[in-house]
Design a protein around this motif. Structure first.
Motif, PDB file in Angstrom:
ATOM      1  N   VAL A  51       0.836  -1.202   0.000  1.00 42.68           N
ATOM      2  CA  VAL A  51       0.000   0.000   0.000  1.00 42.68           C
ATOM      3  C   VAL A  51       0.868   1.249   0.000  1.00 42.68           C
ATOM      4  N   LEU A  52       1.957   1.219   0.766  1.00 38.98           N
ATOM      5  CA  LEU A  52       2.789   2.412   0.874  1.00 38.98           C
ATOM      6  C   LEU A  52       3.691   2.603  -0.339  1.00 38.98           C
ATOM      7  N   GLY A  53       3.928   1.542  -1.092  1.00 39.09           N
ATOM      8  CA  GLY A  53       4.671   1.693  -2.342  1.00 39.09           C
ATOM      9  C   GLY A  53       6.113   2.121  -2.180  1.00 39.09           C
ATOM     10  N   ILE A  54       6.785   1.612  -1.149  1.00 39.61           N
ATOM     11  CA  ILE A  54       8.178   2.010  -0.945  1.00 39.61           C
ATOM     12  C   ILE A  54       9.100   1.304  -1.933  1.00 39.61           C
ATOM     13  N   VAL A  55       8.840   0.013  -2.164  1.00 41.44           N
ATOM     14  CA  VAL A  55       9.713  -0.739  -3.077  1.00 41.44           C
ATOM     15  C   VAL A  55       9.637  -0.175  -4.502  1.00 41.44           C
ATOM     16  N   PRO A  56       8.436   0.062  -5.043  1.00 41.98           N
ATOM     17  CA  PRO A  56       8.389   0.684  -6.376  1.00 41.98           C
ATOM     18  C   PRO A  56       9.106   2.026  -6.425  1.00 41.98           C
ATOM     19  N   ARG A  57       8.979   2.785  -5.342  1.00 47.95           N
ATOM     20  CA  ARG A  57       9.634   4.092  -5.290  1.00 47.95           C
ATOM     21  C   ARG A  57      11.152   3.938  -5.370  1.00 47.95           C
ATOM     22  N   LEU A  58      11.675   2.944  -4.640  1.00 45.32           N
ATOM     23  CA  LEU A  58      13.120   2.714  -4.662  1.00 45.32           C
ATOM     24  C   LEU A  58      13.583   2.221  -6.029  1.00 45.32           C
ATOM     25  N   MET A  59      12.751   1.394  -6.650  1.00 43.47           N
ATOM     26  CA  MET A  59      13.120   0.902  -7.984  1.00 43.47           C
ATOM     27  C   MET A  59      13.132   2.056  -8.972  1.00 43.47           C
ATOM     28  N   GLN A  60      12.158   2.979  -8.807  1.00 41.54           N
ATOM     29  CA  GLN A  60      12.071   4.128  -9.698  1.00 41.54           C
ATOM     30  C   GLN A  60      13.309   5.014  -9.531  1.00 41.54           C
ATOM     31  N   LEU A  61      13.732   5.207  -8.288  1.00 38.18           N
ATOM     32  CA  LEU A  61      14.887   6.068  -8.033  1.00 38.18           C
ATOM     33  C   LEU A  61      16.171   5.452  -8.569  1.00 38.18           C
ATOM     34  N   SER A  62      16.290   4.114  -8.413  1.00 36.68           N
ATOM     35  CA  SER A  62      17.547   3.480  -8.797  1.00 36.68           C
ATOM     36  C   SER A  62      17.476   2.875 -10.191  1.00 36.68           C
ATOM     37  N   LYS A  63      16.299   2.999 -10.847  1.00 34.24           N
ATOM     38  CA  LYS A  63      16.092   2.463 -12.196  1.00 34.24           C
ATOM     39  C   LYS A  63      16.458   0.988 -12.270  1.00 34.24           C
ATOM     40  N   THR A  64      15.950   0.201 -11.333  1.00 36.20           N
ATOM     41  CA  THR A  64      16.257  -1.231 -11.332  1.00 36.20           C
ATOM     42  C   THR A  64      14.962  -2.039 -11.297  1.00 36.20           C
ATOM     43  N   TYR A  65      14.060  -1.711 -12.206  1.00 38.16           N
ATOM     44  CA  TYR A  65      12.764  -2.408 -12.228  1.00 38.16           C
ATOM     45  C   TYR A  65      12.919  -3.916 -12.443  1.00 38.16           C
ATOM     46  N   SER A  66      13.981  -4.288 -13.151  1.00 39.04           N
ATOM     47  CA  SER A  66      14.121  -5.697 -13.514  1.00 39.04           C
ATOM     48  C   SER A  66      14.496  -6.556 -12.316  1.00 39.04           C
ATOM     49  N   ARG A  67      14.927  -5.910 -11.219  1.00 41.34           N
ATOM     50  CA  ARG A  67      15.395  -6.680 -10.058  1.00 41.34           C
ATOM     51  C   ARG A  67      14.287  -6.933  -9.049  1.00 41.34           C
ATOM     52  N   ILE A  68      13.046  -6.766  -9.459  1.00 41.35           N
ATOM     53  CA  ILE A  68      11.952  -6.830  -8.482  1.00 41.35           C
ATOM     54  C   ILE A  68      11.933  -8.138  -7.701  1.00 41.35           C
ATOM     55  N   ARG A  69      12.301  -9.234  -8.373  1.00 38.79           N
ATOM     56  CA  ARG A  69      12.308 -10.537  -7.678  1.00 38.79           C
ATOM     57  C   ARG A  69      13.290 -10.539  -6.514  1.00 38.79           C
ATOM     58  N   SER A  70      14.485  -9.984  -6.743  1.00 43.23           N
ATOM     59  CA  SER A  70      15.471  -9.981  -5.650  1.00 43.23           C
ATOM     60  C   SER A  70      15.014  -9.079  -4.520  1.00 43.23           C
ATOM     61  N   TYR A  71      14.307  -7.989  -4.850  1.00 44.97           N
ATOM     62  CA  TYR A  71      13.824  -7.125  -3.783  1.00 44.97           C
ATOM     63  C   TYR A  71      12.787  -7.850  -2.944  1.00 44.97           C
ATOM     64  N   GLU A  72      11.951  -8.635  -3.619  1.00 46.22           N
ATOM     65  CA  GLU A  72      10.967  -9.423  -2.873  1.00 46.22           C
ATOM     66  C   GLU A  72      11.689 -10.365  -1.917  1.00 46.22           C
ATOM     67  N   ALA A  73      12.717 -11.030  -2.435  1.00 48.71           N
ATOM     68  CA  ALA A  73      13.476 -11.963  -1.601  1.00 48.71           C
ATOM     69  C   ALA A  73      14.117 -11.226  -0.435  1.00 48.71           C
ATOM     70  N   SER A  74      14.621 -10.010  -0.720  1.00 46.69           N
ATOM     71  CA  SER A  74      15.288  -9.242   0.331  1.00 46.69           C
ATOM     72  C   SER A  74      14.320  -8.919   1.467  1.00 46.69           C
ATOM     73  N   VAL A  75      13.115  -8.458   1.110  1.00 47.36           N
ATOM     74  CA  VAL A  75      12.131  -8.116   2.138  1.00 47.36           C
ATOM     75  C   VAL A  75      11.741  -9.368   2.930  1.00 47.36           C
ATOM     76  N   THR A  76      11.506 -10.473   2.207  1.00 50.36           N
ATOM     77  CA  THR A  76      11.084 -11.705   2.884  1.00 50.36           C
ATOM     78  C   THR A  76      12.182 -12.228   3.807  1.00 50.36           C
ATOM     79  N   LEU A  77      13.404 -12.287   3.286  1.00 46.91           N
ATOM     80  CA  LEU A  77      14.522 -12.782   4.103  1.00 46.91           C
ATOM     81  C   LEU A  77      14.748 -11.902   5.321  1.00 46.91           C
ATOM     82  N   GLY A  78      14.663 -10.585   5.100  1.00 48.90           N
ATOM     83  CA  GLY A  78      14.841  -9.659   6.216  1.00 48.90           C
ATOM     84  C   GLY A  78      13.829  -9.921   7.307  1.00 48.90           C
ATOM     85  N   ALA A  79      12.573 -10.109   6.899  1.00 48.98           N
ATOM     86  CA  ALA A  79      11.520 -10.347   7.890  1.00 48.98           C
ATOM     87  C   ALA A  79      11.763 -11.668   8.617  1.00 48.98           C
ATOM     88  N   ILE A  80      12.143 -12.696   7.867  1.00 44.19           N
ATOM     89  CA  ILE A  80      12.344 -14.012   8.496  1.00 44.19           C
ATOM     90  C   ILE A  80      13.525 -13.977   9.462  1.00 44.19           C
TER      91      ILE A  80
END
Lengths: 207, 140
Positions: B29-58
């Motif tokens: 809802v807050l859209g932080i990950v899309p915002r970071l991808m937009q800033l760093s122009k790394t849209y293609s890495r979305i899968r790794s960002y998902e993994a990063s958030v999940t691993l961090g939480a675990i």
């Protein structure tokens, strides 16, 4: 002189000054054959009167009426928005710097209070102590080594999100705030178009 | 006995699923990950960002529950603290934006050109409030 067509496209928002005679070329883009273009361009669509309020909506129907008053047989084709919002620019009252300072201080202290409440609410202090213990294996009641970078990080994160570093941008794309401002303006325009334009609503008791 | 263990496992698992999906929903809802991808122009890495958030939480959750400790230098806390802050700062900024506070405020009081100064009031306020909280407030 048969089958002449005028194409017009109303502009979204136009700024005007009081007592201005608003011509068609100011509120719309026009495509028409040479002679007619010159005449149509200079048609006065609205005269801004002192009793007009802040916003006036000019409907495309009104424009077509004006054109037909001059050229009865002309064909008017409209493209795009069906109305223009005239925004009357009155002499802006300069806001006292004191006033601005007050708002600034209000936001400053408001957000600092809000972040403190947030920290208490989510037991941030306890979490920080726990993280200090996790990483170093020592207890520390004031893990400032963690907390001071954290505090500066807060500011950096907000600036990153809004894509502003004191007017300097990291890239060309509009910031979420600018998009938000745009959306808000669009909603306001939509409201004005419906409510300031008497012709868009017909109620039972209107004559 | 075995039934007890099975029920406990089931309840723990159910709770984890509820909290985990809630966390992801909140981030989305807050859209932080899309915002970071937009800033760093790394849209293609979305899968790794998902993994990063999940691993961090675990990992964060696991360390928190097991009271793990490492004997590492306290200096390591400086970058960690900075990352915490940037993340929470983006969270706070995103929350402000979702609530539509700034556009309305700026329009109401006619400060549209001074939006950045208004924004800076909030940013400095947050930094100041946070420093004040840790350095002074918690000891009194």
């Amino acid at each position: 002189m048969e089958n002449l067509t005028v194409y017009i496209r109303m502009r979204q928002r136009v700024q005007v000054v009081p007592n201005q005679k608003v011509t068609l070329s100011e509120i719309a883009q026009i495509v028409a054959p040479g002679e007619i273009h010159k005449k149509v361009k200079a048609l006065i669509i609205h005269h801004v009167k002192p009793e007009d309020k802040h916003l006036i909506v000019i409907d495309v129907i009104k424009v077509i009426q004006h054109i037909h008053n001059v050229y009865e047989s002309i064909d008017v084709q409209t493209v795009g928005p069906a109305q223009t919002i005239l925004e009357i620019q009155y002499e802006k009252k300069k806001l006292a710097p004191v006033y601005f300072l007050l708002v600034w201080l209000l936001l400053f202290f408001g957000s600092s209070l809000a972040i403190m409440n947030f920290h208490e609410d989510v037991s941030m202090g306890i979490v920080h102590k726990k993280i200090y213990y996790m990483i170093t294996g020592e207890q520390n009641n004031r893990p400032l080594l963690l907390q001071i970078p954290y505090s500066f990080g807060l500011g950096i994160g907000m600036i990153l999100f809004f894509n502003h570093l004191f007017k300097k941008r990291f890239n060309e794309e509009p910031s979420p705030l600018e998009v938000e401002m745009f959306n808000y303006q669009q909603d306001l325009d939509q409201y004005v178009i419906v409510h300031e334009n008497k012709e868009t609503e017909k109620k039972l008791h209107d004559t | 006995m075995i039934l007890n263990i099975l029920i406990t496992i089931f309840i723990g698992f159910a709770g984890g699923i509820a909290v985990g999906s809630g966390f992801v929903a909140f981030l989305t809802v807050l859209g932080i990950v899309p915002r970071l991808m937009q800033l760093s122009k790394t849209y293609s890495r979305i899968r790794s960002y998902e993994a990063s958030v999940t691993l961090g939480a675990i990992i964060g959750g696991w360390m928190n529950l097991r009271h793990l400790t490492f004997s590492m230098s306290p200096l390591l806390l400086i970058p960690i603290g900075l990352f915490f802050g940037v993340f929470i700062g983006m969270l706070a900024a995103a929350l402000t934006e979702v609530l539509n506070v700034l556009p309305i405020l700026a329009k109401r009081i006619g400060f549209e050109e001074k939006l950045i100064i208004i924004l800076m009031a909030i940013v400095f306020g947050k930094v100041f409030g946070s420093l004040f909280h840790w350095v002074y407030y918690v000891n009194h």
